[in-house]
Motif scaffolding. Structure first.
Motif, short mmCIF file in Angstrom:
data_model
loop_
_atom_site.label_atom_id
_atom_site.label_comp_id
_atom_site.label_asym_id
_atom_site.label_seq_id
_atom_site.Cartn_x
_atom_site.Cartn_y
_atom_site.Cartn_z
N ASP A 250 16.10 62.18 54.12
CA ASP A 250 17.40 62.77 53.82
C ASP A 250 18.40 62.38 54.91
O ASP A 250 18.89 63.20 55.67
CB ASP A 250 17.26 64.29 53.72
CG ASP A 250 18.55 64.99 53.34
OD1 ASP A 250 19.47 64.32 52.85
OD2 ASP A 250 18.64 66.21 53.55
N LYS A 251 18.69 61.10 54.96
CA LYS A 251 19.57 60.57 56.01
C LYS A 251 21.02 60.91 55.72
O LYS A 251 21.50 60.79 54.59
CB LYS A 251 19.41 59.05 56.10
CG LYS A 251 20.20 58.39 57.20
CD LYS A 251 19.95 56.88 57.21
CE LYS A 251 20.76 56.19 58.28
NZ LYS A 251 20.55 54.72 58.28
N GLU A 252 21.72 61.34 56.75
CA GLU A 252 23.12 61.70 56.59
C GLU A 252 23.96 60.45 56.39
O GLU A 252 23.76 59.43 57.04
CB GLU A 252 23.61 62.47 57.81
CG GLU A 252 24.94 63.15 57.62
CD GLU A 252 25.22 64.17 58.72
OE1 GLU A 252 26.25 64.87 58.62
OE2 GLU A 252 24.41 64.27 59.65
N ARG B 180 18.85 71.97 53.23
CA ARG B 180 18.14 70.69 53.25
C ARG B 180 16.63 70.86 53.11
O ARG B 180 15.92 69.88 52.83
CB ARG B 180 18.42 69.93 54.56
CG ARG B 180 19.85 69.86 55.04
CD ARG B 180 20.86 69.48 54.00
NE ARG B 180 20.72 68.14 53.44
CZ ARG B 180 21.66 67.54 52.71
NH1 ARG B 180 22.81 68.16 52.45
NH2 ARG B 180 21.46 66.34 52.21
N ARG B 181 16.10 72.04 53.30
CA ARG B 181 14.65 72.28 53.22
C ARG B 181 14.39 73.78 53.21
O ARG B 181 15.33 74.58 53.32
CB ARG B 181 13.91 71.65 54.42
CG ARG B 181 14.29 72.28 55.75
CD ARG B 181 13.61 71.59 56.93
NE ARG B 181 12.20 71.85 57.03
CZ ARG B 181 11.66 72.89 57.67
NH1 ARG B 181 12.43 73.81 58.26
NH2 ARG B 181 10.35 73.04 57.74
N ARG C 274 19.86 65.86 47.36
CA ARG C 274 19.88 65.56 48.80
C ARG C 274 19.85 64.05 49.04
O ARG C 274 20.54 63.53 49.93
CB ARG C 274 18.69 66.23 49.48
CG ARG C 274 18.84 67.73 49.64
CD ARG C 274 17.56 68.33 50.21
NE ARG C 274 16.48 68.31 49.23
CZ ARG C 274 15.18 68.47 49.53
NH1 ARG C 274 14.81 68.61 50.80
NH2 ARG C 274 14.28 68.47 48.58
N ARG D 123 17.37 68.32 58.40
CA ARG D 123 17.18 67.28 57.38
C ARG D 123 15.78 66.68 57.46
O ARG D 123 15.21 66.53 58.54
CB ARG D 123 18.23 66.17 57.54
CG ARG D 123 19.63 66.59 57.12
CD ARG D 123 20.63 65.49 57.37
NE ARG D 123 21.97 65.87 56.92
CZ ARG D 123 22.51 65.52 55.75
NH1 ARG D 123 21.81 64.76 54.92
NH2 ARG D 123 23.72 65.91 55.42
#
Length: 523
Positions: A520-522, A485-486, A462, A516
């Motif tokens: 977990d930055k896009e 993501r989680r 991730r 997110r």
């Protein structure tokens, strides 16, 4: 006469009371209480360490979710009966929640140590070890769920906090890193080391310091996208402090009972389940193909075909006769897949599973953080300009250590220097001219190095975006075909800790598999 007799009676009663009073002090002591000279909090650390490796969260969440998410494993079983839920992104209440409940049981033990040793100088090292171990527990927890109870966790006994608040992940990371910095600096080899309570490093303070700084490196790198300047600062502190230098520094815990007769101390409920049941997890085609296409010597030790899962004599480790199972299939859809051979024995058993002789041992190790991972993180940090050193040398050291690490699982899995040198010659570091290509190569090797550590593999995929996994879209999955993501919070949190649960969801985002986390930055 009556007065005389009364006086004698009174005197007798007083003497009797005095005699009885000698036993009252002992009678009023709880023989099971851990007080005074009987109190040895070191045993609490040993228990916390063992439970971190043993508890269901290590298996039900790390293996069945994390390893499936990152496509180390795949499963053919239908939704109602299979364990590897991460293969198809489906929800299973017990395994979705296992890490949560396991972690907070461990936190209670660590909080007991912290509360009872923080003002006692002779327990200094035990206190600092416990603070470092607390980050080992909490960073996995927050990386799987996001915002979680942290600052008020484990304080029900001491502060009567029964509904702890959820801390924002940013605040959790800031505190974990500060705790690592302070606790590691305060470790003192000249003070009592409590080897009896340390089943990992036997009280070796220098190894604990390396662990503290290696954890700082891992957590610092987690911030590489969301707060790169903060990441740089923490990575440099970790590097300057001194991180793992070889596999001798690795953090792992072995099962203690090779026969499996002492279930509480063995790994009987763990990796063995992935290969010994009717509906086992198989090696994902994604992972198998990566190893095979790169002529990776780990392949022959990692995978095997068992045409009869109950008979180990059916094992075949020849890579040419093996194949990985594509993710997202079940027995109803398998036969339409090009990989399926209708003439082979069985459906799932024509696909490769893990090599039971290496990974299926009841007294085998659980890996938490290794030198191979650490060296690969330094390779990335060096191409970002955050630490000194040659990225190619860090990359080579990481690959070499990751391959050598297999022999910790079993001596038969020792990979020779000749094999490793040939692999590195065939798969050299791509160089720093193309940053994205370098990041992809390093983090794909990290993905390979964290095989059987689903928590860390999932977290770094991730964070880095590598390898670029193709998501599955199994019917009724939790993500709509997007990469997870989680995990979701436990269902009873919305009922038992309603206000704080709602605050967390409002701050972080919907309580589902695609929200997110803070770091977990896009892209």
């Amino acid at each position: 006469m009556r007065t005389y007799k009364a006086g004698i009676a009174s005197l007798f009663f007083i003497v009797l009371l005095a005699a009885c009073d000698k036993g009252f002090e002992n009678l009023n002591k709880d023989p099971n209480a851990v007080t005074g000279d009987r109190f040895n909090p070191a045993y609490l650390l040993a228990s916390a360490q063992l439970q971190t490796a043993k508890y269901e969260g290590e298996v039900n969440t790390s293996l069945y979710y994390g390893e499936g998410f990152v496509q180390h494993f795949a499963s053919l079983s239908n939704v109602g009966i299979f364990n590897f839920h991460g293969d198809k992104y489906v929800y299973h209440k017990g395994n979705n929640e296992a890490l949560w409940f396991a972690s907070y049981e461990i936190v209670k033990l660590l909080q007991d140590i912290i509360q009872n040793t923080q003002e006692m100088a002779e327990y200094n090292n035990l206190l600092q070890m416990s603070r470092i171990w607390k980050t080992v527990v909490f960073h996995r927890l927050t990386d799987m769920y996001g915002d979680v109870p942290y600052s008020e966790a484990g304080l029900a006994l001491y502060q009567h906090i029964y509904k702890p608040k959820y801390d924002a992940q940013k605040a959790i990371y800031e505190d974990m890193l500060a705790e690592l910095e302070d606790a590691t600096a305060k470790l003192n080899p000249d003070m009592p080391r409590y080897p009896v309570g340390d089943i990992v490093y036997n009280g070796d303070i220098q190894k604990w310091k390396k662990l503290g700084y290696s954890m700082m490196l891992r957590l610092g790198m987690r911030l590489s996208k969301v707060e790169p300047e903060s990441a740089r600062s923490w990575v440099q502190k970790a590097y300057n402090g001194g991180v793992f230098e070889s596999n001798d520094d690795n953090l792992f815990i072995k099962g203690t009972d090779p026969s499996g007769t002492i279930e509480a101390l063995s790994n009987a409920d763990s990796w063995v389940l992935s290969v010994s049941t009717r509906d086992p997890g198989k090696i994902s085609k994604t992972f198998f193909d990566f190893l095979k296409n790169h002529n990776d010597p780990r392949l022959k030790h990692t995978v095997a075909v068992y045409t009869d899962p109950t008979d180990v004599s059916t094992k075949n480790t020849d890579p040419a006769l093996q194949k990985g199972l594509p993710n997202g299939l079940d027995r109803n859809t398998l036969e339409a897949d090009p990989s399926y051979d209708p003439n082979a024995a069985g459906q799932e058993h024509q696909y490769s599973g893990i090599n039971r002789d290496v990974y299926g041992k009841l007294d085998g190790p659980r890996m938490f953080i290794t030198h191979g991972e650490t060296a690969l993180l330094l390779a990335e940090a060096s191409i970002r300009g955050w630490v000194t050193g040659n990225p190619a040398e860090y990359y080579q050291a990481g690959v070499r250590s990751a391959m050598k690490n297999l022999s910790i699982y079993d001596a038969s899995a020792l990979i020779s220097d000749t094999e490793i040198n040939a692999y590195l010659a065939e798969n050299p570091f791509v160089g720093v001219q193309d940053l994205q290509a370098a990041l992809e190569q390093i983090n794909t090797q990290y993905w390979a190095a964290t095989f059987m550590n689903g928590y860390e593999a999932f977290a770094n995929v991730r964070r880095s975006g590598y390898p670029k996994l193709i998501p599955v879209n199994y019917p009724d999955n939790e993500t709509g075909g997007l990469f997870p993501r989680r995990l979701r919070y436990p269902e009873n949190e919305a009922v038992l800790n309603t206000d704080h649960y709602k605050e967390a969801v409002a701050r972080q985002g919907a309580d589902n598999y695609i929200t997110r986390l803070w770091w977990d930055k896009e892209d």
